[in-house]
Design a protein around this motif. Structure first.
Motif, short mmCIF file in Angstrom:
data_model
loop_
_atom_site.label_atom_id
_atom_site.label_comp_id
_atom_site.label_asym_id
_atom_site.label_seq_id
_atom_site.Cartn_x
_atom_site.Cartn_y
_atom_site.Cartn_z
N MET A 1 0.82 -1.20 0.00
CA MET A 1 0.00 0.00 0.00
C MET A 1 0.87 1.26 0.00
SD MET A 1 -2.91 -1.18 -0.47
CE MET A 1 -3.83 0.32 -0.41
N LEU A 2 1.99 1.22 0.68
CA LEU A 2 2.92 2.35 0.62
C LEU A 2 3.43 2.54 -0.80
CD1 LEU A 2 5.00 1.89 3.90
CD2 LEU A 2 3.47 3.81 3.36
N ALA A 3 3.75 1.44 -1.46
CA ALA A 3 4.22 1.52 -2.84
C ALA A 3 3.14 2.12 -3.75
CB ALA A 3 4.63 0.13 -3.34
N GLU A 4 1.89 1.80 -3.48
CA GLU A 4 0.78 2.36 -4.26
C GLU A 4 0.68 3.87 -4.06
OE1 GLU A 4 -1.73 1.16 -6.42
OE2 GLU A 4 -0.36 -0.54 -6.58
N CYS B 1 -1.38 9.58 5.64
CA CYS B 1 -1.57 9.63 7.09
C CYS B 1 -1.89 8.22 7.60
CB CYS B 1 -2.67 10.62 7.47
SG CYS B 1 -4.32 10.13 6.98
N HIS B 2 -1.64 7.99 8.88
CA HIS B 2 -1.88 6.67 9.47
C HIS B 2 -3.32 6.21 9.27
CE1 HIS B 2 1.75 7.06 12.38
NE2 HIS B 2 2.10 6.51 11.26
N LYS B 3 -4.26 7.12 9.48
CA LYS B 3 -5.68 6.75 9.37
C LYS B 3 -6.02 6.29 7.95
CE LYS B 3 -10.28 8.59 10.34
NZ LYS B 3 -11.03 9.76 10.82
N GLN B 4 -5.53 7.02 6.95
CA GLN B 4 -5.78 6.68 5.54
C GLN B 4 -5.14 5.32 5.19
OE1 GLN B 4 -3.83 9.42 2.91
NE2 GLN B 4 -4.47 8.36 1.06
N CYS C 1 -5.53 -0.65 4.35
CA CYS C 1 -5.05 -1.99 4.70
C CYS C 1 -6.07 -2.79 5.51
CB CYS C 1 -3.74 -1.89 5.48
SG CYS C 1 -2.38 -1.22 4.53
N ASP C 2 -7.21 -2.17 5.82
CA ASP C 2 -8.26 -2.82 6.60
C ASP C 2 -7.73 -3.31 7.95
OD1 ASP C 2 -10.92 -3.58 7.03
OD2 ASP C 2 -10.56 -5.61 6.29
N THR D 1 -2.34 -1.42 14.82
CA THR D 1 -1.76 -2.55 14.08
C THR D 1 -0.88 -2.04 12.95
OG1 THR D 1 -3.64 -3.95 14.65
CG2 THR D 1 -2.32 -4.63 12.75
N LEU D 2 -1.33 -1.01 12.26
CA LEU D 2 -0.53 -0.41 11.19
C LEU D 2 0.82 0.03 11.72
CD1 LEU D 2 -0.24 0.88 8.30
CD2 LEU D 2 -1.04 2.97 9.40
#
Length: 74
Positions: A9-12, A24-27, A32-33, A38-39
């Motif tokens: 997801m970071l790569a995306e 942002c962490h929330k996004q 990542c569901d 956990t993130l």
């Protein structure tokens, strides 16, 4: 599996031209569901393994979303 998902997801989110990656962490957690807690655990795992660098960013004394630098082969 969770850390791999976070890395994907970071790569995306990464801008291919500038390399900027600062969701942002929330996004990112939502994408990542998983919960933000956990993130953060998975981000630490990826950082400890040298797969990403986490660069804290501040604007006018307030923290804004971190910059993530992916240390992967292109």
């Amino acid at each position: 599996a969770g850390s791999k998902l976070v890395l994907m997801m970071l790569a995306e989110c990464e801008d291919e031209e500038t390399g900027a990656c600062n969701p942002c962490h929330k996004q990112l957690a939502k994408a990542c569901d998983m919960s933000v807690d956990t993130l953060k655990k998975h981000l630490k795992i990826l950082s400890d393994k040298g797969m990403i660098n986490i660069v804290p960013r501040f604007e006018d004394g307030a923290q804004i979303p971190n910059q993530y630098v992916l240390n992967t082969e292109r």
